[in-house]
Motif scaffolding. Structure first.
Motif, PDB file in Angstrom:
ATOM      1  N   ALA A 100     -67.696   8.193 -59.327  1.00 20.26           N
ATOM      2  CA  ALA A 100     -67.740   6.991 -60.175  1.00 20.26           C
ATOM      3  C   ALA A 100     -66.666   7.141 -61.257  1.00 20.26           C
ATOM      4  CB  ALA A 100     -69.120   6.826 -60.787  1.00 20.26           C
ATOM      5  N   GLY A 101     -65.442   6.886 -60.869  1.00 16.33           N
ATOM      6  CA  GLY A 101     -64.308   7.036 -61.771  1.00 16.33           C
ATOM      7  C   GLY A 101     -63.963   8.496 -62.006  1.00 16.33           C
ATOM      8  N   ALA A 102     -62.840   8.690 -62.698  1.00 21.43           N
ATOM      9  CA  ALA A 102     -62.450  10.051 -63.063  1.00 21.43           C
ATOM     10  C   ALA A 102     -63.462  10.650 -64.029  1.00 21.43           C
ATOM     11  CB  ALA A 102     -61.054  10.046 -63.684  1.00 21.43           C
ATOM     12  N   THR A 103     -64.110   9.803 -64.806  1.00 15.60           N
ATOM     13  CA  THR A 103     -65.076  10.297 -65.799  1.00 15.60           C
ATOM     14  C   THR A 103     -66.184  11.103 -65.135  1.00 15.60           C
ATOM     15  OG1 THR A 103     -64.599   8.332 -67.120  1.00 15.60           O
ATOM     16  CG2 THR A 103     -66.555   9.592 -67.721  1.00 15.60           C
ATOM     17  N   ALA A 105     -65.973  12.465 -62.193  1.00 11.71           N
ATOM     18  CA  ALA A 105     -65.338  13.628 -61.559  1.00 11.71           C
ATOM     19  C   ALA A 105     -65.192  14.773 -62.567  1.00 11.71           C
ATOM     20  CB  ALA A 105     -63.968  13.240 -60.991  1.00 11.71           C
ATOM     21  N   ILE A 106     -64.817  14.438 -63.790  1.00  6.35           N
ATOM     22  CA  ILE A 106     -64.661  15.453 -64.831  1.00  6.35           C
ATOM     23  C   ILE A 106     -66.027  16.060 -65.168  1.00  6.35           C
ATOM     24  CG2 ILE A 106     -64.101  15.786 -67.284  1.00  6.35           C
ATOM     25  CD1 ILE A 106     -62.087  13.308 -66.802  1.00  6.35           C
ATOM     26  N   ALA A 107     -67.006  15.206 -65.413  1.00  5.66           N
ATOM     27  CA  ALA A 107     -68.343  15.689 -65.790  1.00  5.66           C
ATOM     28  C   ALA A 107     -68.942  16.542 -64.669  1.00  5.66           C
ATOM     29  CB  ALA A 107     -69.252  14.509 -66.124  1.00  5.66           C
ATOM     30  N   SER A 129     -63.816  12.412 -73.243  1.00  6.90           N
ATOM     31  CA  SER A 129     -64.938  12.850 -72.396  1.00  6.90           C
ATOM     32  C   SER A 129     -64.897  14.359 -72.109  1.00  6.90           C
ATOM     33  CB  SER A 129     -64.984  12.059 -71.083  1.00  6.90           C
ATOM     34  OG  SER A 129     -64.251  12.688 -70.060  1.00  6.90           O
ATOM     35  N   TYR A 130     -63.740  14.996 -72.307  1.00  4.70           N
ATOM     36  CA  TYR A 130     -63.666  16.437 -72.002  1.00  4.70           C
ATOM     37  C   TYR A 130     -64.613  17.237 -72.888  1.00  4.70           C
ATOM     38  CZ  TYR A 130     -59.111  15.463 -69.747  1.00  4.70           C
ATOM     39  OH  TYR A 130     -58.091  14.985 -68.985  1.00  4.70           O
ATOM     40  N   ALA A 131     -64.519  16.988 -74.196  1.00  9.12           N
ATOM     41  CA  ALA A 131     -65.320  17.769 -75.143  1.00  9.12           C
ATOM     42  C   ALA A 131     -66.806  17.553 -74.864  1.00  9.12           C
ATOM     43  CB  ALA A 131     -64.970  17.369 -76.574  1.00  9.12           C
ATOM     44  N   VAL A 173     -56.622  20.764 -67.521  1.00  9.28           N
ATOM     45  CA  VAL A 173     -55.259  20.283 -67.757  1.00  9.28           C
ATOM     46  C   VAL A 173     -55.225  18.772 -67.559  1.00  9.28           C
ATOM     47  CG1 VAL A 173     -52.847  20.493 -66.990  1.00  9.28           C
ATOM     48  CG2 VAL A 173     -54.344  22.496 -66.967  1.00  9.28           C
ATOM     49  N   ASN A 174     -54.355  18.106 -68.281  1.00  8.90           N
ATOM     50  CA  ASN A 174     -54.174  16.664 -68.112  1.00  8.90           C
ATOM     51  C   ASN A 174     -52.680  16.356 -68.196  1.00  8.90           C
ATOM     52  OD1 ASN A 174     -54.653  13.857 -70.378  1.00  8.90           O
ATOM     53  ND2 ASN A 174     -54.473  13.803 -68.171  1.00  8.90           N
ATOM     54  N   THR A 175     -52.129  15.934 -67.078  1.00  7.53           N
ATOM     55  CA  THR A 175     -50.725  15.522 -67.050  1.00  7.53           C
ATOM     56  C   THR A 175     -50.550  14.415 -66.018  1.00  7.53           C
ATOM     57  OG1 THR A 175     -48.414  16.242 -66.869  1.00  7.53           O
ATOM     58  CG2 THR A 175     -49.969  17.289 -65.353  1.00  7.53           C
ATOM     59  N   HIS A 177     -50.208  13.140 -69.923  1.00  4.90           N
ATOM     60  CA  HIS A 177     -51.227  13.442 -70.913  1.00  4.90           C
ATOM     61  C   HIS A 177     -51.549  12.268 -71.845  1.00  4.90           C
ATOM     62  CE1 HIS A 177     -52.604  15.305 -74.781  1.00  4.90           C
ATOM     63  NE2 HIS A 177     -53.316  16.045 -73.944  1.00  4.90           N
ATOM     64  N   ASN A 178     -52.828  11.952 -71.877  1.00  2.00           N
ATOM     65  CA  ASN A 178     -53.377  10.976 -72.814  1.00  2.00           C
ATOM     66  C   ASN A 178     -53.947  11.748 -74.002  1.00  2.00           C
ATOM     67  OD1 ASN A 178     -54.839   9.006 -74.147  1.00  2.00           O
ATOM     68  ND2 ASN A 178     -56.297   8.641 -72.493  1.00  2.00           N
ATOM     69  N   PRO A 179     -53.603  11.502 -75.242  1.00  2.11           N
ATOM     70  CA  PRO A 179     -52.867  10.350 -75.785  1.00  2.11           C
ATOM     71  C   PRO A 179     -51.370  10.555 -76.039  1.00  2.11           C
ATOM     72  CG  PRO A 179     -53.859  11.562 -77.596  1.00  2.11           C
ATOM     73  CD  PRO A 179     -54.217  12.302 -76.340  1.00  2.11           C
ATOM     74  N   THR A 205     -57.696  19.574 -63.061  1.00  2.22           N
ATOM     75  CA  THR A 205     -56.525  18.856 -63.535  1.00  2.22           C
ATOM     76  C   THR A 205     -56.705  17.353 -63.368  1.00  2.22           C
ATOM     77  OG1 THR A 205     -54.134  18.548 -63.255  1.00  2.22           O
ATOM     78  CG2 THR A 205     -55.311  19.461 -61.379  1.00  2.22           C
ATOM     79  N   ASP A 206     -56.611  16.657 -64.494  1.00  2.00           N
ATOM     80  CA  ASP A 206     -56.824  15.214 -64.568  1.00  2.00           C
ATOM     81  C   ASP A 206     -55.454  14.556 -64.432  1.00  2.00           C
ATOM     82  OD1 ASP A 206     -57.096  12.591 -65.465  1.00  2.00           O
ATOM     83  OD2 ASP A 206     -58.486  13.105 -67.082  1.00  2.00           O
ATOM     84  N   GLU A 207     -55.239  13.920 -63.284  1.00  2.00           N
ATOM     85  CA  GLU A 207     -53.923  13.352 -62.992  1.00  2.00           C
ATOM     86  C   GLU A 207     -54.012  11.837 -62.796  1.00  2.00           C
ATOM     87  OE1 GLU A 207     -52.188  15.922 -59.916  1.00  2.00           O
ATOM     88  OE2 GLU A 207     -52.455  17.684 -61.211  1.00  2.00           O
ATOM     89  N   VAL A 208     -54.882  11.189 -63.589  1.00  3.88           N
ATOM     90  CA  VAL A 208     -55.105   9.744 -63.378  1.00  3.88           C
ATOM     91  C   VAL A 208     -53.863   8.896 -63.675  1.00  3.88           C
ATOM     92  CG1 VAL A 208     -57.596   9.900 -63.805  1.00  3.88           C
ATOM     93  CG2 VAL A 208     -56.079   9.245 -65.673  1.00  3.88           C
ATOM     94  N   TYR A 209     -52.907   9.435 -64.433  1.00  2.13           N
ATOM     95  CA  TYR A 209     -51.670   8.680 -64.698  1.00  2.13           C
ATOM     96  C   TYR A 209     -50.523   9.153 -63.811  1.00  2.13           C
ATOM     97  CZ  TYR A 209     -54.243   7.004 -68.734  1.00  2.13           C
ATOM     98  OH  TYR A 209     -55.201   6.429 -69.530  1.00  2.13           O
ATOM     99  N   GLU A 210     -50.842   9.720 -62.668  1.00  2.00           N
ATOM    100  CA  GLU A 210     -49.822  10.312 -61.787  1.00  2.00           C
ATOM    101  C   GLU A 210     -48.684   9.363 -61.442  1.00  2.00           C
ATOM    102  OE1 GLU A 210     -51.691  11.204 -57.869  1.00  2.00           O
ATOM    103  OE2 GLU A 210     -53.267   9.841 -58.520  1.00  2.00           O
ATOM    104  N   TRP A 247     -63.811  -1.067 -61.817  1.00  2.00           N
ATOM    105  CA  TRP A 247     -64.369  -0.741 -60.499  1.00  2.00           C
ATOM    106  C   TRP A 247     -64.949   0.667 -60.438  1.00  2.00           C
ATOM    107  CZ3 TRP A 247     -60.674  -2.830 -56.088  1.00  2.00           C
ATOM    108  CH2 TRP A 247     -60.610  -4.222 -56.200  1.00  2.00           C
ATOM    109  N   LYS A 248     -64.424   1.533 -61.275  1.00  2.35           N
ATOM    110  CA  LYS A 248     -64.910   2.918 -61.356  1.00  2.35           C
ATOM    111  C   LYS A 248     -64.893   3.630 -59.998  1.00  2.35           C
ATOM    112  CE  LYS A 248     -66.022   4.643 -64.630  1.00  2.35           C
ATOM    113  NZ  LYS A 248     -65.235   5.264 -65.732  1.00  2.35           N
ATOM    114  N   VAL A 249     -63.720   3.672 -59.424  1.00  2.00           N
ATOM    115  CA  VAL A 249     -63.537   4.468 -58.211  1.00  2.00           C
ATOM    116  C   VAL A 249     -62.578   5.610 -58.538  1.00  2.00           C
ATOM    117  CG1 VAL A 249     -62.767   4.521 -55.810  1.00  2.00           C
ATOM    118  CG2 VAL A 249     -63.908   2.467 -56.707  1.00  2.00           C
TER     119      VAL A 249
END
Ligand SMILES: *Cc1c(COP(=O)(O)O)cnc(C)c1O
Length: 391
Positions: A100-103, A105-107, A129-131, A173-175, A177-179, A205-210, A247-249
């Motif tokens: 249900a979204g990257a969120t 996936a991270i949790a 959401s990481y912290a 890791v996030n690249t 990178h937001n923000p 590794t969070d690559e949602v802005y790939e 859509w949260k995919v």
């Protein structure tokens, strides 16, 4: 309050009670300001993808619980995307999980992979959401702060190495990178990979802005580096890439044992989600290269409009190499407290932004930085730039 006067929100999460986004969005509504705070596009993604969702819904595909790992069409499309863009080969049956979204996936990744007390080294400032997810998992976050350098925010590799202790379980890791808009270079990623292998760490590794990289910057997935495929959980999402954040995919690609662990948690968080949308995202992932190129180019044009407006208004602008956010320094405007600045900005200029301090443990380090989103129509950005210049 109960008779025992014990707070309802537990101690692990007490610090995450409220977010600045709700406050800022309420301010935007109350003042009629242009909301460049939260990062969602103000136009929907491709019409044919929207139509694919309608078709799936009408045809009765995904209206009931889809399979736990995600529909096969989407898992195949995700594997195809990783192969086509990065040469990474994943088995759709055992190495791909739809979330249900990257969120989620991270949790789910952090809940699955951490024992209480494990340390997680993460790049600060971090996505909010990481912290919270590290805290939910009982982990301890260890920030490595990206610092202003040469017009961007850069990672200090020595600081990163020094942050790893005997208790470190994983690197988050996030690249891009937001923000900050930083895109880690191939050399930086190689160093992160070497460290992970040497210290036997897992990497999420969070690559949602790939697909949002500019000015010749290149997105290189961490999983492509030697020794990384088997220890890396890679996270992607349709929300940012196709402009359907509602859509949260999202998805995870990783080795079978890692996917199995994350799936064990995921099944008790949401079980499944986004049935018909999964079929539509499968079609979106197969769009030709021209879609990704046009998307990137249109966001680049928007970045340039907003960045120019901010610079003319007197902000120091860190021109982002990726994402759809631009971070600024407000000190040239005679300001130093991003919180106070953002609370006043809607009245002062009719624009909403977010203080980067909310993404820091070290609030002092983040105090003078303010984030603006540019995933909005060009005329909206021009109007915002106009208002900021007039401030
Ligand atoms: C937006 C965002 C997410 C969340 O993605 P969803 O698919 O909407 O859950 C995760 N990570 C980063 C860095 C983001 O900016």
């Amino acid at each position: 309050m109960t008779s025992s006067a014990r707070p309802f929100l537990n101690r692990r999460l007490a610090e995450f009670g409220t977010t600045i986004f709700a406050e800022m969005s309420a301010l935007a509504v109350a003042t009629g300001a242009i909301n460049l705070g939260q990062g969602f596009p103000d136009t929907d993604g491709p019409e044919e993808v929207r139509e694919a969702a309608v078709r799936a819904l009408r045809d009765g595909r995904g209206n009931q619980y889809p399979p736990g790992p995600g529909v096969p069409e989407l898992r195949t499309a995700i594997a195809g995307h990783q192969l086509r863009h990065y040469g990474l080969s994943y088995d759709p049956d055992t190495e791909v999980l739809v979330t249900a979204g990257a969120t989620e996936a991270i949790a789910a990744s952090l809940l699955a992979l951490l024992e209480p007390g494990d340390e997680v080294v993460a790049l600060e400032p971090y996505y909010d959401s990481y912290a919270a997810s590290i805290a939910m998992a009982g982990g301890t976050r260890v920030p490595v702060t990206l610092r202003p350098h040469d017009g961007g925010f850069r990672l200090d590799l020595d600081e990163l190495r020094a942050a790893v202790t005997g208790r470190t379980r994983l690197l988050l890791v996030n690249t891009p990178h937001n923000p900050t808009g930083t895109v880690l270079t191939r050399a930086e990623l190689a160093a992160i990979a070497e460290l992970a292998v040497e210290r036997d760490l897992l990497v999420v590794t969070d690559e949602v802005y790939e697909h949002l990289v500019f000015d010749g910057a290149e997105h290189v997935p961490l999983a492509t580096f030697p020794g990384m495929r088997e220890r890396t959980v890679t996270i992607g999402s349709a929300g940012k890439t196709f402009s359907f954040t509602g859509w949260k995919v999202g998805w995870v690609t990783a080795a079978p044992e890692l996917v199995r662990a994350v799936r064990s948690v995921k099944q008790f968080l949401t079980y499944v989600s986004s049935g018909p949308f999964q079929y539509a995202v499968a079609e979106a992932l197969a769009l030709p290269d021209s879609y990704f190129e046009d998307f990137r180019r249109s966001m680049l044009a928007r970045r340039d409009i907003l960045a120019a407006g901010l610079a003319e208004a007197g902000f120091e602008v860190f021109r982002p190499a990726g994402t759809y956010f631009v971070t600024t320094d407000i000190r040239p405007l005679g300001e130093k407290d991003g919180f106070a600045f953002c609370r006043a900005l809607p009245e002062r200029a009719g624009v909403v932004a977010v203080p980067n301090a909310v993404f820091y443990d070290d609030r002092e380090a983040g105090a003078p930085f303010v984030r603006f989103a540019f995933c909005k129509r060009e005329e909206v950005l021009r109007e915002a730039a106009q208002r900021l210049r007039a401030m």
